[in-house]
Design an enzyme around this catalytic site. Structure first.
Site, PDB file in Angstrom:
ATOM      1  N   HIS A  14       0.826  -1.201   0.000  1.00 19.04           N
ATOM      2  CA  HIS A  14       0.000   0.000   0.000  1.00 19.04           C
ATOM      3  C   HIS A  14       0.863   1.256   0.000  1.00 19.04           C
ATOM      4  CE1 HIS A  14      -4.047  -1.440   0.189  1.00 19.04           C
ATOM      5  NE2 HIS A  14      -3.894  -2.103   1.311  1.00 19.04           N
ATOM      6  N   CYS A  35       0.472   1.916  -5.892  1.00 22.38           N
ATOM      7  CA  CYS A  35      -0.415   2.827  -6.622  1.00 22.38           C
ATOM      8  C   CYS A  35       0.206   4.216  -6.746  1.00 22.38           C
ATOM      9  CB  CYS A  35      -1.757   2.940  -5.907  1.00 22.38           C
ATOM     10  SG  CYS A  35      -2.685   1.405  -5.829  1.00 22.38           S
ATOM     11  N   ARG A  50       0.163   2.780 -11.735  1.00 21.14           N
ATOM     12  CA  ARG A  50       1.085   2.015 -10.911  1.00 21.14           C
ATOM     13  C   ARG A  50       2.497   2.558 -11.047  1.00 21.14           C
ATOM     14  NH1 ARG A  50      -3.180   1.243  -9.370  1.00 21.14           N
ATOM     15  NH2 ARG A  50      -4.363  -0.708  -9.271  1.00 21.14           N
TER      16      ARG A  50
END
Length: 261
Positions: free
Chosen positions: A166, A240, A249
């Site tokens: 993340h 991300c 990405r």
């Protein structure tokens, strides 16, 4: 004789009741305030509480792993499962919840998903994060771990050892990987040994469905000028971009540094 004081009468007017328009306006104001408080609480939960909880869990997992390794270093490390590419592979990113293509030398034997088995360290970022099998959100990424894409190589092995993490919320371990530069070192410690990788190339932005970036010989399918054309031992980090968005990405590639003889 004393002068008589004259009292001024106080007139109390009856308070007029609110009309329908005023009542409707007051109700709307109360609703907006309530919604604002709820949104604020949700933002605090997502941006602060999920980070604190995931980071605490990740730190404890690292301590547990390294304490276990230091006490019994000879036990074998479980190896990830090698899976075949699927006809419609999921995206190569921090948010997917399933597997990805690119099977390579991952080693024999199944391993339980969501259980950390390695520790990734990035000195430039001051980052230490456990690595677990799989890239499921609830089982791996939302716990603050780096997720090992199924079907990609094991640490230190030929092929592409590909990880997702993340960038925002839930520990956000990969939030600052955009600050990495060619030449920066990364280490991956398993029970048996510590593998050192050196950052080699960076793909600032690509499509979420660009699965070429985690192939055994990584090369972007959408931006073919980014990637490699020869087999090797690679480490890929995906997350991300831009921040607080999953539209694109960001990819960082590193190559294994051969151990000194």
């Amino acid at each position: 004789m004393r002068a008589r004081r004259t009292r001024v009468p106080v007139v109390v007017q009856a308070r007029a009741g609110r009309g329908p328009g005023a009542r409707a306006l007051w109700t709307c104001a109360e609703t907006l305030v309530t919604c604002g408080v709820v949104v604020l609480l949700l933002a605090v939960h997502q941006l602060w509480w999920t980070n604190e909880r995931a980071r605490a869990r990740a730190v404890e997992q690292v301590r547990t792993l390294e304490r276990e390794w230091d006490s019994s270093p000879s036990a074998p490390t479980p190896q990830p499962v090698t899976v075949s590419p699927s006809p419609s592979p999921p995206v190569a990113a921090a948010d997917p919840a399933t597997s990805s293509p690119g099977a390579s030398a991952a080693g024999p034997g199944p391993a339980r998903p969501d259980v950390p088995y390695a520790v990734l360290r990035i000195p430039r970022l001051g980052l230490t994060v456990p690595v677990a099998h799989g890239v499921g959100r609830r089982t791996v990424l939302d716990r603050g771990y780096a997720g090992h894409y199924p079907g990609t190589a094991a640490p230190g092995r030929p092929g592409n050892f590909a990880l997702a993490g993340h960038r925002n919320t839930h520990g956000e371990p990969f939030r600052r990987i955009d600050r990495l530069r060619p030449g920066d070192t990364l280490t991956v410690r398993t029970r048996e040994r510590t593998h050192t990788y050196r950052v080699d190339r960076i793909l600032p932005q690509t499509s979420p469905r660009d699965t070429g970036v985690i192939a055994p010989v990584p090369r972007s399918l959408h931006k073919p000028s980014y990637g490699y054309d020869r087999p090797g031992a690679y480490l890929t980090l995906t997350t991300c971009t831009p921040e607080f968005s999953s539209r694109y990405r960001l990819v960082v590639w590193a190559r294994l540094v051969p151990p000194r003889t």
